[in-house]
Scaffold this motif. Structure first.
Motif, PDB file in Angstrom:
ATOM      1  N   SER A  50      -4.850   4.534   2.788  1.00  0.00           N
ATOM      2  CA  SER A  50      -5.818   4.978   1.603  1.00  0.00           C
ATOM      3  C   SER A  50      -6.234   3.863   0.747  1.00  0.00           C
ATOM      4  N   ARG A  51      -7.858   3.819   1.060  1.00  0.00           N
ATOM      5  CA  ARG A  51      -8.584   2.867   0.275  1.00  0.00           C
ATOM      6  C   ARG A  51      -8.272   2.321  -1.005  1.00  0.00           C
ATOM      7  N   PRO A  52      -8.170   3.436  -1.984  1.00  0.00           N
ATOM      8  CA  PRO A  52      -7.951   3.370  -3.315  1.00  0.00           C
ATOM      9  C   PRO A  52      -6.572   2.576  -3.555  1.00  0.00           C
ATOM     10  N   VAL A  53      -5.676   3.161  -2.853  1.00  0.00           N
ATOM     11  CA  VAL A  53      -4.278   2.651  -2.856  1.00  0.00           C
ATOM     12  C   VAL A  53      -4.388   0.886  -2.536  1.00  0.00           C
ATOM     13  N   VAL A  54      -4.947   0.711  -1.317  1.00  0.00           N
ATOM     14  CA  VAL A  54      -5.028  -0.544  -0.919  1.00  0.00           C
ATOM     15  C   VAL A  54      -5.637  -1.626  -1.884  1.00  0.00           C
ATOM     16  N   ALA A  55      -6.810  -1.214  -2.462  1.00  0.00           N
ATOM     17  CA  ALA A  55      -7.546  -2.090  -3.449  1.00  0.00           C
ATOM     18  C   ALA A  55      -6.634  -2.416  -4.786  1.00  0.00           C
ATOM     19  N   THR A  56      -6.032  -1.113  -4.944  1.00  0.00           N
ATOM     20  CA  THR A  56      -5.104  -1.256  -6.443  1.00  0.00           C
ATOM     21  C   THR A  56      -4.051  -2.199  -6.068  1.00  0.00           C
ATOM     22  N   CYS A  57      -3.294  -1.951  -4.867  1.00  0.00           N
ATOM     23  CA  CYS A  57      -2.271  -2.845  -4.373  1.00  0.00           C
ATOM     24  C   CYS A  57      -2.696  -4.523  -4.411  1.00  0.00           C
TER      25      CYS A  57
ATOM     26  N   GLY B 286      -1.213   4.904 -12.045  1.00  0.00           N
ATOM     27  CA  GLY B 286      -2.588   5.351 -11.617  1.00  0.00           C
ATOM     28  C   GLY B 286      -2.431   6.268 -10.361  1.00  0.00           C
ATOM     29  N   THR B 287      -1.561   5.410  -9.162  1.00  0.00           N
ATOM     30  CA  THR B 287      -1.630   6.381  -7.856  1.00  0.00           C
ATOM     31  C   THR B 287      -1.411   7.713  -7.855  1.00  0.00           C
ATOM     32  N   PHE B 288      -0.531   7.912  -8.957  1.00  0.00           N
ATOM     33  CA  PHE B 288      -0.197   9.613  -9.036  1.00  0.00           C
ATOM     34  C   PHE B 288      -1.389  10.406  -9.157  1.00  0.00           C
ATOM     35  N   ALA B 289      -2.393   9.998  -9.607  1.00  0.00           N
ATOM     36  CA  ALA B 289      -3.447  10.735  -9.892  1.00  0.00           C
ATOM     37  C   ALA B 289      -4.198  11.070  -8.539  1.00  0.00           C
ATOM     38  N   LEU B 290      -4.066  10.346  -7.613  1.00  0.00           N
ATOM     39  CA  LEU B 290      -4.766  10.646  -6.209  1.00  0.00           C
ATOM     40  C   LEU B 290      -4.007  11.650  -5.268  1.00  0.00           C
ATOM     41  N   GLU B 291      -4.880  11.989  -4.625  1.00  0.00           N
ATOM     42  CA  GLU B 291      -4.823  13.195  -3.917  1.00  0.00           C
ATOM     43  C   GLU B 291      -3.828  12.500  -2.573  1.00  0.00           C
ATOM     44  N   ASP B 292      -4.156  11.190  -2.219  1.00  0.00           N
ATOM     45  CA  ASP B 292      -3.605  10.530  -1.274  1.00  0.00           C
ATOM     46  C   ASP B 292      -2.180  10.458  -1.714  1.00  0.00           C
ATOM     47  N   ARG B 293      -1.794  10.275  -2.719  1.00  0.00           N
ATOM     48  CA  ARG B 293      -0.264  10.113  -3.330  1.00  0.00           C
ATOM     49  C   ARG B 293       0.390  11.537  -2.662  1.00  0.00           C
ATOM     50  N   SER B 294      -0.326  12.539  -3.158  1.00  0.00           N
ATOM     51  CA  SER B 294       0.448  13.795  -2.854  1.00  0.00           C
ATOM     52  C   SER B 294       0.735  14.058  -1.267  1.00  0.00           C
ATOM     53  N   GLU B 295      -0.432  13.636  -0.688  1.00  0.00           N
ATOM     54  CA  GLU B 295      -0.504  13.700   0.804  1.00  0.00           C
ATOM     55  C   GLU B 295       0.586  12.916   1.409  1.00  0.00           C
ATOM     56  N   GLY B 296       0.652  11.826   0.883  1.00  0.00           N
ATOM     57  CA  GLY B 296       1.899  10.817   1.604  1.00  0.00           C
ATOM     58  C   GLY B 296       2.803  11.110   1.399  1.00  0.00           C
ATOM     59  N   MET B 297       3.413  11.500   0.355  1.00  0.00           N
ATOM     60  CA  MET B 297       4.702  12.215   0.032  1.00  0.00           C
ATOM     61  C   MET B 297       4.932  13.364   0.760  1.00  0.00           C
ATOM     62  N   GLN B 298       4.086  14.173   0.937  1.00  0.00           N
ATOM     63  CA  GLN B 298       4.225  15.608   1.441  1.00  0.00           C
ATOM     64  C   GLN B 298       4.337  15.287   2.881  1.00  0.00           C
ATOM     65  N   ALA B 299       3.494  14.309   3.392  1.00  0.00           N
ATOM     66  CA  ALA B 299       3.716  14.183   5.116  1.00  0.00           C
ATOM     67  C   ALA B 299       5.061  13.463   5.317  1.00  0.00           C
ATOM     68  N   PHE B 300       5.579  12.569   4.489  1.00  0.00           N
ATOM     69  CA  PHE B 300       7.051  12.124   4.515  1.00  0.00           C
ATOM     70  C   PHE B 300       7.853  13.227   4.734  1.00  0.00           C
ATOM     71  N   ILE B 301       7.850  14.023   3.694  1.00  0.00           N
ATOM     72  CA  ILE B 301       8.834  15.244   3.747  1.00  0.00           C
ATOM     73  C   ILE B 301       8.781  16.296   4.749  1.00  0.00           C
ATOM     74  N   GLU B 302       7.546  16.085   5.320  1.00  0.00           N
ATOM     75  CA  GLU B 302       7.284  17.194   6.596  1.00  0.00           C
ATOM     76  C   GLU B 302       7.188  16.430   7.988  1.00  0.00           C
ATOM     77  N   LYS B 303       7.694  15.086   7.803  1.00  0.00           N
ATOM     78  CA  LYS B 303       8.000  14.178   8.913  1.00  0.00           C
ATOM     79  C   LYS B 303       6.625  14.151   9.840  1.00  0.00           C
ATOM     80  N   ARG B 304       5.612  13.937   9.329  1.00  0.00           N
ATOM     81  CA  ARG B 304       4.162  13.877  10.160  1.00  0.00           C
ATOM     82  C   ARG B 304       3.502  12.792   9.523  1.00  0.00           C
ATOM     83  N   LYS B 305       2.295  12.171  10.123  1.00  0.00           N
ATOM     84  CA  LYS B 305       1.710  11.009   9.824  1.00  0.00           C
ATOM     85  C   LYS B 305       0.764  11.793   8.550  1.00  0.00           C
TER      86      LYS B 305
END
Ligand code: CAA
Length: 259
Positions: A202-209, A234-253
């Motif tokens: 995720s671009r905004p995550v990389v830039a923030t990091c 701030g990263t908790f405001a991103l859709e990518d944050r929800s997607e990243g955690m959801q994907a982990f739980i669903e064992k997918r990329k």
């Protein structure tokens, strides 16, 4: 594409590659070359398809430093007026997208300093780093006494800056100057692997990091940790944050939205 004389520019997927290409002078960093690097960096920064950049040289040299022949005629008044080493060099430090230096052969003087302005260095086993300025009657002028010291600590920085001796890739690795040493033949492949990985996030995550890590160089620990915590929130405001955690739980990329 812009026509450059001292560099080659290409993309590999979402990675922008800038290759220093002034073979007759071991990629010595004259004004024209540095200007072209700045132009290419800005173009990649503005290009939404690019998520990470790689700065590299040839098999023989990343860069052998500032161009001594160009510097030779300058007076004190000249360098003072131009504020040499100029801001052009610092374009690298203003990039928001990560820049990886892929170093083979010589990274001397301004070449070593140029690599240090990148976010990380991946080195070929042929890499040699050094700050030989004292042997020319000058001192490092593009961060060699500052970024190098923060990178490798006082003793190694003093050793390199005061003797002008080169250090090899393994020594650079032990000193923390480089992140990784790879066989020379694999340098681009290994560097692109890391770059593609970063460009795939995720671009905004990389830039923030990147911004948060850089705060470690500019501020106190408590201020830096506070900056990090707020940026983390701030990263908790991103859709990518929800997607990243959801994907982990669903064992997918994860499928990043902000790419
Ligand atoms: N500036 C201008 N020209 C350079 C150069 C430089 N930094 N480094 C190499 N070259 C040129 C040489 O003058 C030579 O040109 P000619 O063929 O026209 O004579 C050509 O590149 C090949 O160099 P050598 O013949 O010296 O090659 P080598 O294999 O014997 O040695 C080397 C290679 C160890 C890199 C050697 O060239 C060298 O020590 N270069 C200078 C390194 C240096 O002092 N860098 C610091 C510069 S000052 C600086 O960077 C200030 C700052 O902090 C910003």
């Amino acid at each position: 594409a812009a026509a450059y004389e001292n560099i080659q520019v290409e993309t590999d997927g979402a990675v922008g590659i800038i290759r220093l290409d002034r073979p007759k002078a071991y990629n010595a960093l004259n004004a024209a070359l540095v200007d072209e690097v700045g132009h290419a960096l800005r173009a990649f920064e503005a290009d939404d398809t690019v998520g990470c950049m790689v700065l590299t040289g040839s098999e023989k040299a990343f860069a052998a430093g500032a161009d001594i022949k160009e510097m030779q005629e300058k007076s004190y008044a000249d360098v003072q007026r131009e504020d040499f080493i100029t801001d052009d060099w610092e374009v690298l430090t203003h990039c928001r997208k990560p820049v990886i230096a892929a170093v083979a052969g010589f990274a001397l003087g301004g070449g070593c300093e140029f690599a240090l302005m990148c976010d990380m260095i991946i080195a070929a086993d042929t890499a040699q780093f050094g700050q030989p300025e004292v042997q020319l009657g000058i001192i490092p002028g593009a961060g060699g006494t500052q970024r190098l010291t923060r990178s490798v600590g006082k003793s190694m920085a003093m050793y390199m800056c005061l003797t002008g001796d080169k250090i090899d890739a393994q020594t650079a690795l032990q000193a923390g100057l480089v992140a990784k040493v790879v066989p020379a033949d694999d340098l681009m492949e290994e560097t692109l692997k890391a770059a593609q990985k970063i460009a795939g996030l995720s671009r905004p995550v990389v830039a923030t990091c990147k911004e948060a890590v850089n705060r470690a160089y500019e501020t106190t620990l408590s201020e830096g940790v506070l900056f990090e915590r707020r940026a983390f929130h701030g990263t908790f405001a991103l859709e990518d944050r929800s997607e990243g955690m959801q994907a982990f739980i669903e064992k997918r990329k994860p499928e990043w939205k902000h790419r």
